[in-house]
Design an enzyme around this catalytic site. Sequence first.
Site, short mmCIF file in Angstrom:
data_model
loop_
_atom_site.label_atom_id
_atom_site.label_comp_id
_atom_site.label_asym_id
_atom_site.label_seq_id
_atom_site.Cartn_x
_atom_site.Cartn_y
_atom_site.Cartn_z
N CYS A 48 2.47 -5.18 6.37
CA CYS A 48 2.30 -5.02 4.85
C CYS A 48 3.44 -4.43 4.47
O CYS A 48 4.41 -4.19 5.26
CB CYS A 48 1.07 -3.84 4.99
SG CYS A 48 -0.41 -4.51 5.29
N HIS A 56 0.95 -1.23 -0.11
CA HIS A 56 -0.08 -0.06 0.08
C HIS A 56 0.94 1.27 0.06
O HIS A 56 1.97 1.26 0.04
CB HIS A 56 -0.96 0.10 1.29
CG HIS A 56 -0.44 -0.11 2.59
ND1 HIS A 56 0.29 1.05 3.22
CD2 HIS A 56 -0.49 -1.12 3.44
CE1 HIS A 56 0.73 0.53 4.20
NE2 HIS A 56 0.37 -0.66 4.80
#
Length: 185
Positions: A160, A138
């Site tokens: 992430c 992201h």
Amino acid sequence: MTMQTLFKQLLLCALLLNTSSTWAASSQQPATFGHGANHNTGLIGKVDLVIVNKSQASMHLMRDGKVLRRYTIAMGDRPTGHKLQEGDQRTPEGRYILDYKKADSAYYRAIHISYPNEEDRLRAAALGIDPGGQIMIHGQNPNSSLTPDEAQRLNWTDGCIALKNHEIDELWQAIETGTPIEIWP
């Protein structure tokens, strides 16, 4: 010790040995790494593989065995080691698929990584833990007071992989749903 406990321990040992031999066999980087890979902007066309090297905090976009782009990444607070369970702040290691794109992410845009795979689920079951999920590539945290360059020098995610927003835009265009990703230690 019950037969079920013994079976779980044997399964876990087999999985860990298999993972170790897989990483040993793939620990050599392609010769193209470091040659011509940079942060150029512009369209690069579609890629056929994304490689993340956690120890180098880098992501490489590949096509036909050649590096098209290299990015510096941020990961979870505990980047060393394979993700085992929900909340461990680790980024998984292994081969996965970039299986869907999320345009309305809280972190600009996001591309989902197919963690946990079957091996991850078996390992977690043998250990009696929840492997977690929702691992994404992201963009930046919109609530951060850090500049994008400052943020990329820190491991600030929950496991992430973070890129700068203009880099996630480029990745978004360069991959198709179903593109494989390899995450190396």
